[in-house]
Design an enzyme around this catalytic site. Structure first.
Site, PDB file in Angstrom:
ATOM      1  N   GLN A 139     -20.268  18.775  52.054  1.00  0.00           N
ATOM      2  CA  GLN A 139     -20.664  19.746  51.040  1.00  0.00           C
ATOM      3  C   GLN A 139     -20.076  19.379  49.678  1.00  0.00           C
ATOM      4  O   GLN A 139     -18.863  19.428  49.487  1.00  0.00           O
ATOM      5  CB  GLN A 139     -20.136  21.129  51.453  1.00  0.00           C
ATOM      6  N   GLY A 140     -20.938  19.053  48.731  1.00  0.00           N
ATOM      7  CA  GLY A 140     -20.462  18.688  47.398  1.00  0.00           C
ATOM      8  C   GLY A 140     -20.675  19.806  46.395  1.00  0.00           C
ATOM      9  O   GLY A 140     -21.577  19.760  45.551  1.00  0.00           O
ATOM     10  N   TYR A 141     -19.849  20.829  46.482  1.00  0.00           N
ATOM     11  CA  TYR A 141     -19.916  21.954  45.553  1.00  0.00           C
ATOM     12  C   TYR A 141     -18.818  21.822  44.485  1.00  0.00           C
ATOM     13  O   TYR A 141     -19.087  21.680  43.305  1.00  0.00           O
ATOM     14  CB  TYR A 141     -19.723  23.283  46.291  1.00  0.00           C
ATOM     15  N   SER A 142     -17.542  21.921  44.939  1.00  0.00           N
ATOM     16  CA  SER A 142     -16.415  22.048  44.001  1.00  0.00           C
ATOM     17  C   SER A 142     -16.219  20.808  43.138  1.00  0.00           C
ATOM     18  O   SER A 142     -16.461  19.682  43.577  1.00  0.00           O
ATOM     19  CB  SER A 142     -15.117  22.297  44.765  1.00  0.00           C
ATOM     20  N   SER A 174     -14.801  18.188  52.032  1.00  0.00           N
ATOM     21  CA  SER A 174     -14.299  18.008  53.395  1.00  0.00           C
ATOM     22  C   SER A 174     -15.083  16.921  54.120  1.00  0.00           C
ATOM     23  O   SER A 174     -16.317  16.945  54.117  1.00  0.00           O
ATOM     24  CB  SER A 174     -14.405  19.310  54.179  1.00  0.00           C
ATOM     25  N   GLU A 257     -21.721  30.018  55.147  1.00  0.00           N
ATOM     26  CA  GLU A 257     -20.415  29.368  55.222  1.00  0.00           C
ATOM     27  C   GLU A 257     -19.316  30.421  55.413  1.00  0.00           C
ATOM     28  O   GLU A 257     -18.411  30.267  56.224  1.00  0.00           O
ATOM     29  CB  GLU A 257     -20.153  28.568  53.935  1.00  0.00           C
ATOM     30  N   GLU A 379      -9.627  36.501  46.524  1.00  0.00           N
ATOM     31  CA  GLU A 379      -9.755  37.276  45.276  1.00  0.00           C
ATOM     32  C   GLU A 379     -11.211  37.304  44.820  1.00  0.00           C
ATOM     33  O   GLU A 379     -11.723  38.341  44.378  1.00  0.00           O
ATOM     34  CB  GLU A 379      -8.868  36.676  44.176  1.00  0.00           C
TER      35      GLU A 379
HETATM   36  C1  LIG Z   1      -9.212  22.761  53.037  1.00  0.00           C
HETATM   37  C2  LIG Z   1     -10.262  22.923  51.981  1.00  0.00           C
HETATM   38  C3  LIG Z   1     -11.524  22.418  52.209  1.00  0.00           C
HETATM   39  C4  LIG Z   1     -12.491  22.510  51.218  1.00  0.00           C
HETATM   40  N1  LIG Z   1     -13.722  21.965  51.466  1.00  0.00           N
HETATM   41  C5  LIG Z   1     -14.643  21.950  50.487  1.00  0.00           C
HETATM   42  C6  LIG Z   1     -15.882  21.274  50.673  1.00  0.00           C
HETATM   43  O1  LIG Z   1     -16.147  20.721  51.723  1.00  0.00           O
HETATM   44  N2  LIG Z   1     -16.756  21.244  49.656  1.00  0.00           N
HETATM   45  C7  LIG Z   1     -16.505  21.870  48.462  1.00  0.00           C
HETATM   46  O2  LIG Z   1     -17.370  21.819  47.598  1.00  0.00           O
HETATM   47  N3  LIG Z   1     -15.345  22.534  48.250  1.00  0.00           N
HETATM   48  C8  LIG Z   1     -14.406  22.570  49.230  1.00  0.00           C
HETATM   49  N4  LIG Z   1     -13.199  23.210  49.026  1.00  0.00           N
HETATM   50  C9  LIG Z   1     -12.940  23.778  47.701  1.00  0.00           C
HETATM   51  C10 LIG Z   1     -12.880  25.296  47.633  1.00  0.00           C
HETATM   52  O3  LIG Z   1     -14.165  25.852  47.693  1.00  0.00           O
HETATM   53  C11 LIG Z   1     -12.151  25.669  46.326  1.00  0.00           C
HETATM   54  O4  LIG Z   1     -10.817  25.248  46.478  1.00  0.00           O
HETATM   55  C12 LIG Z   1     -12.204  27.143  46.046  1.00  0.00           C
HETATM   56  O5  LIG Z   1     -13.497  27.563  45.697  1.00  0.00           O
HETATM   57  C13 LIG Z   1     -11.216  27.554  44.934  1.00  0.00           C
HETATM   58  O6  LIG Z   1     -11.350  26.779  43.791  1.00  0.00           O
HETATM   59  P1  LIG Z   1     -10.073  26.091  43.103  1.00  0.00           P
HETATM   60  O7  LIG Z   1      -9.360  25.347  44.160  1.00  0.00           O
HETATM   61  O8  LIG Z   1     -10.548  25.393  41.923  1.00  0.00           O
HETATM   62  O9  LIG Z   1      -9.126  27.312  42.699  1.00  0.00           O
HETATM   63  P2  LIG Z   1      -9.208  28.174  41.343  1.00  0.00           P
HETATM   64  O10 LIG Z   1     -10.593  28.657  41.155  1.00  0.00           O
HETATM   65  O11 LIG Z   1      -8.567  27.439  40.240  1.00  0.00           O
HETATM   66  O12 LIG Z   1      -8.309  29.421  41.757  1.00  0.00           O
HETATM   67  C14 LIG Z   1      -6.872  29.470  41.648  1.00  0.00           C
HETATM   68  C15 LIG Z   1      -6.417  30.892  41.962  1.00  0.00           C
HETATM   69  O13 LIG Z   1      -6.958  31.798  40.982  1.00  0.00           O
HETATM   70  C16 LIG Z   1      -7.676  32.807  41.576  1.00  0.00           C
HETATM   71  N5  LIG Z   1      -8.804  33.201  40.732  1.00  0.00           N
HETATM   72  C17 LIG Z   1      -9.731  32.395  40.159  1.00  0.00           C
HETATM   73  N6  LIG Z   1     -10.637  33.111  39.499  1.00  0.00           N
HETATM   74  C18 LIG Z   1     -10.290  34.407  39.622  1.00  0.00           C
HETATM   75  C19 LIG Z   1     -10.829  35.629  39.153  1.00  0.00           C
HETATM   76  N7  LIG Z   1     -11.943  35.686  38.426  1.00  0.00           N
HETATM   77  N8  LIG Z   1     -10.186  36.770  39.498  1.00  0.00           N
HETATM   78  C20 LIG Z   1      -9.076  36.739  40.263  1.00  0.00           C
HETATM   79  N9  LIG Z   1      -8.514  35.629  40.726  1.00  0.00           N
HETATM   80  C21 LIG Z   1      -9.122  34.472  40.407  1.00  0.00           C
HETATM   81  C22 LIG Z   1      -8.140  32.255  42.913  1.00  0.00           C
HETATM   82  O14 LIG Z   1      -8.431  33.295  43.833  1.00  0.00           O
HETATM   83  C23 LIG Z   1      -6.951  31.400  43.308  1.00  0.00           C
HETATM   84  O15 LIG Z   1      -5.989  32.214  43.945  1.00  0.00           O
HETATM   85  C24 LIG Z   1     -12.214  23.139  50.000  1.00  0.00           C
HETATM   86  C25 LIG Z   1     -10.946  23.681  49.786  1.00  0.00           C
HETATM   87  C26 LIG Z   1      -9.967  23.578  50.753  1.00  0.00           C
HETATM   88  C27 LIG Z   1      -8.621  24.150  50.485  1.00  0.00           C
END
Ligand SMILES: Cc1cc2nc3c(=O)[nH]c(=O)nc-3n(C[C@H](O)[C@H](O)[C@H](O)COP(=O)(O)OP(=O)(O)OC[C@H]3O[C@@H](n4cnc5c(N)ncnc54)[C@H](O)[C@@H]3O)c2cc1C
Ligand SMILES: Cc1cc2nc3c(=O)[nH]c(=O)nc-3n(C[C@H](O)[C@H](O)[C@H](O)COP(=O)(O)OP(=O)(O)OC[C@H]3O[C@@H](n4cnc5c(N)ncnc54)[C@H](O)[C@@H]3O)c2cc1C
Lengths: 394, 371
Positions: A139-142, A174, A257, A379
């Site tokens: 999955q290429g989202y983030s 992942s 998901e 959150e």
């Molecule tokens: C083990 C693992 C596997 C993953 N696998 C994939 C994958 O296969 N494909 C993929 O695309 N992504 C994947 N991800 C990515 C995952 O979707 C992101 O980590 C997630 O969406 C959070 O984004 P971020 O890490 O940039 O955190 P940030 O968005 O920077 O968040 C940091 C903190 O701020 C809080 N926050 C942010 N915005 C707000 C708001 N508006 N209000 C309140 N709090 C807020 C968050 O809740 C968090 O606690 C994976 C992540 C992990 C840990």
């Protein structure tokens, strides 16, 4: 709890009898251990190395019956089971403690999205290999700048007539290093408002210009990667849904998901083992505090499990489930983290060793910390509920 | 394999109940009754009986509407939303279910009177501060062909006004359930001044005469009759408490959209949004346990115990959270008697204790789950 032993003549019950017989004959003995650990999972894919003959046999036999994706239509590799039959299927699998024959992002995420948004040709082309465990998806989202604010993705696709030329970076992908294909959110219109310029594209990981670099996680393994696109060519027919309407597909996929993550590791649905029993494996006598905490987790796990079932029943009955997936994801993953804290507690110092007497308990515990981050953080889930369900301002 | 969706009939029943209760038993009605020192409104109960609620678990042959346990839960839930005062749980759910386990003409006649709203019941089990039927000490001593009952019961819900009392007492080889008129010689009742402004009593039995006729079910086998009644009562109470949670929550969310501080609606503050969202999630999850308990009671009553305890355990914790958040998010006004939230908080506390608290029911769940 929702199980009936009765042998009435209803079609569901005759399905149960037939299935029970089939499982008895076809599920290898080694595959009847519940498969609770990470290494028990069969992910499939072109490069998959089966951990045992039994694992391979079990996958092949299930795939032939459509039982890797029981509710998908038969023509796309499933068994076409109704909701009633699916419940029976889950119950009978749990009854003999059978491992799931195959897990994958193709099953959990891409499949539901393609079934909903794909063309008939796309479904015929992409789904059966997923069902047979031959193609593994990631999955290429983030992206580095697009986590919670997912619609901020910047990886761009330039329109080159019959294809897009893609450049940019994904992160936290992942199993990108093990996957055969990726589904990705790509910005195909940089001038449109951020939700309206994204397309949902499919790309082979063997495509020139696609590279991955593993990232090590706190649990010691490297299940996720950075994924780079450098002048990668994605043919126009590899789009799901319409151009610049990928956000709709992305959101739909996320609801699946989230449901998956909410129930996943927690063993929440009917057959999961009681936490107290798991704890008792390592603690002869549960101390009063641990037992009280385990009771609370068990009560919550059962109720969340019922909620998963209720939403499935409701959506089958055509009663909209709305943003239930956000609620389930939040409740399920927060609970799972608590359960693993308790397992660490019960394991005491034995749980503190990598591959010690309790196997990978510490690694599993650390892995659960991601549950409330991946697929949208807790959150973000609460904000979705607040806005869409409660209608609070802002 | 129960189906966890509301049927069309159940949705209609809920809508109808809501319509009726909003008119006849809004929270203001409880306030009026409290201010007037009333804990029962006979006319209101009669109206409920006319709608088939008193007979919700009474067979049609005895004049009931026989809608089943899930339907009883639907009614209880709606009652909980506005804290409607009625003997529904004690009489229509608990007593009716107990009587239904007995198939003699006396029981059938009693069920008919329940359905028509002509008799009310209370269940007297507790002798200490916690619910524990197995620990009952009250004695029913053999006396000729009958018994003599002596002992004290407390927290007998609806007990100061009920026409009849179901009393659990110890006999030679076990527990026996007696069904006796509340005005029998030797029974003295003292109304408790309850925080929820509802009826409950301490009842003293002094050498009260009971005949074999007064035994519900068989001597020494109270649980054959009482266990199904307790299951039904606990499930309906859980449903009421979930309605209560939804009622308190609805008021709170409305207030978040209305109240302004710092120049904006307080519902814009994420600190409050997330707490409200969390509470909503808890209520949703508990609602699943309620629906499941009703289905199990209707379809697999012999296997329903865990489902019922799960519902009561969840409903208890959810209600306690809902009313605490309710008061907190209202700020100062939430602490005033003139505002309704306090009624929700006090009823939630009473519901939390009645028929087994959180720990009692979590233990039942744990036992079923093998630890
Ligand atoms: C083990 C693992 C596997 C993953 N696998 C994939 C994958 O296969 N494909 C993929 O695309 N992504 C994947 N991800 C990515 C995952 O979707 C992101 O980590 C997630 O969406 C959070 O984004 P971020 O890490 O940039 O955190 P940030 O968005 O920077 O968040 C940091 C903190 O701020 C809080 N926050 C942010 N915005 C707000 C708001 N508006 N209000 C309140 N709090 C807020 C968050 O809740 C968090 O606690 C994976 C992540 C992990 C840990
Ligand atoms: C028993 C009692 C005694 C009192 N005695 C006195 C006294 O002697 N003298 C006196 O002057 N006052 C007194 N007060 C008033 C008390 O100080 C106020 O009730 C309190 O400051 C809250 O204000 P409010 O009631 O207007 O609630 P609001 O300010 O309307 O708050 C409602 C809810 O919104 C939350 N909220 C508000 N703003 C934000 C924000 N920016 N971010 C997140 N959440 C927010 C609050 O935490 C609360 O949960 C008393 C109150 C009580 C209950």
């Amino acid at each position: 709890m929702t199980m009936t032993a009765g042998s009435t003549e209803s079609p569901t019950e005759s399905f149960r009898a037939e299935l029970r017989g089939w499982l008895e004959e076809n599920c290898p003995e080694e595959m009847r251990d519940g498969g609770l650990t990470e290494d028990a999972i069969c992910w499939g894919g072109k490069d998959w190395v089966f951990t045992s003959e039994a694992q391979e046999l079990w996958l092949k036999r299930c795939a032939a019956k459509g039982y890797t994706v029981p509710t998908w239509p038969v023509e796309y590799g499933g068994a076409g089971l109704s909701r009633e039959q699916e419940k029976v299927f889950d119950e009978e699998m749990a009854r003999i403690n059978a491992r799931s024959p195959l897990e994958s992002f193709g099953i959990w995420m891409l499949g539901p999205a393609l079934l909903h948004f794909g063309t008939h040709e796309q479904k015929l082309h992409y789904l059966p290999p997923v069902a047979r465990g031959e193609v593994r998806w990631c999955q290429g989202y983030s992206e580095p700048g697009a986590g919670s604010d997912l619609a901020n993705v910047q990886t761009k696709g330039e329109d080159k007539g019959d294809h897009w030329l893609v450049n940019g970076q994904k992160i936290w992908t992942s199993y990108a290093d093990k996957a055969d294909w990726i589904f990705a959110l790509i910005r195909t219109d940089k001038d449109a408002p951020k939700h309206k310029g994204i397309s949902f594209l499919l790309c082979s990981m063997e495509q020139a210009g696609v590279e991955t670099r593993p990232i090590k996680m706190i649990s010691g393994v490297s299940p996720f990667c950075e994924t780079f696109f450098t002048d990668a060519v994605i043919p126009k027919e590899q789009i799901v849904g319409e151009e610049n309407k990928g956000w709709d597909v992305a959101k739909y996929l996320l609801t699946h998901e989230r449901e998956m993550i909410s129930g996943g590791g927690a063993g929440l649905s009917g057959g999961g083992r009681a936490l107290g029993a798991v704890l008792a494996d390592t603690m002869d006598v549960l101390d009063a505090n641990t037992r009280a905490d385990a009771m609370r987790c068990e009560v919550d796990a059962l109720a969340i499990g019922l909620t998963l079932e209720r939403y499935k029943d409701q959506s089958e009955a055509g009663q909209g489930a709305g943003d239930a997936s956000a609620m389930l994801k939040y409740m399920g993953t927060e609970l799972n983290k608590q359960r693993h804290e308790l397992m660490m507690n019960a394991g005491g110092s034995d749980a503190l060793e990598w591959d010690g007497p309790l196997g990978n308990r510490a690694g599993d515990w650390l892995r659960t910390k991601a549950n409330s981050i991946e697929g949208g953080t807790s959150e973000v889930m609460l904000s979705i509920v607040s806005r869409r369900v409660l209608g609070l301002p802002g | 394999m129960v189906k966890l969706v509301m049927t069309e009939e159940e949705t209609m029943l809920a809508d109808m109940a809501r319509g009726f209760l909003d008119g006849a038993a809004p929270v203001g009605k409880l306030r009026e009754m409290r201010d007037a020192g009333m804990t029962h409104d006979a006319a209101l109960w009669k109206e409920m009986a006319d709608m088939g609620w008193a007979g919700v678990l009474v067979p049609e042959a005895a004049g009931g509407s026989d809608m089943g346990f899930a339907a009883a839960n639907v009614i209880a839930r709606e009652m909980g939303k506005t804290l409607a005062v009625s003997p529904f749980l004690s009489t229509a759910v608990i007593a009716a279910t107990a009587l239904r386990q007995v198939s003699d003409t006396r029981a059938t006649a009693a069920l008919a009177k329940i359905a028509s709203g002509d008799v009310t019941y209370a269940l007297a089990v507790d002798e200490s501060v916690k619910f524990d039927p197995d620990a009952v000490q009250m004695q029913a001593k053999r006396d000729g062909n009958g018994f003599r009952l002596s002992g004290k019961k407390q927290f007998v819900v609806d007990g100061s006004l009920a026409d009849r009392v179901l009393v659990l007492a110890r006999t030679d080889n076990g527990l026996t359930l007696f069904d006796i008129p509340a005005d029998r010689a030797g029974v003295s009742r003292e109304a408790s001044s309850m925080i929820d402004a509802r009826d409950a009593a301490r009842i003293t039995f002094e050498n009260v005469e009971a005949t074999g006729e007064d035994v519900l079910g068989a001597v020494d086998s109270a649980m054959d009759v009482l266990k199904p009644a307790l299951n039904a009562g606990q499930a309906a109470l859980a449903a009421e408490m979930t309605g209560l949670s939804a009622g308190a929550f609805g008021m709170t969310v409305d207030y978040l959209k209305e109240r302004k501080q710092f120049g904006v609606e307080i519902g814009r503050f994420q600190a409050l949004q997330h707490r409200a969202a969390h509470l909503w999630c808890e209520i949703e999850v508990t609602s699943s346990a309620i629906l499941n308990a009703g289905r199990m009671l209707d379809e697999e009553p012999d296997n329903a115990e865990m489902a019922v305890s799960l519902a009561k355990a969840r409903a208890t914790n959810t209600a306690i959270l809902a009313v605490q958040e309710g008061v907190q998010m209202h700020g100062g006004i939430g602490m005033t008697d003139a505002f309704d939230m306090g009624f929700y908080m006090k009823r939630a506390r009473v519901g939390a204790e009645w028929l087994g608290d959180y720990s009692y029911h979590a233990e039942v769940v744990a036992k079923h789950r093998g630890f």
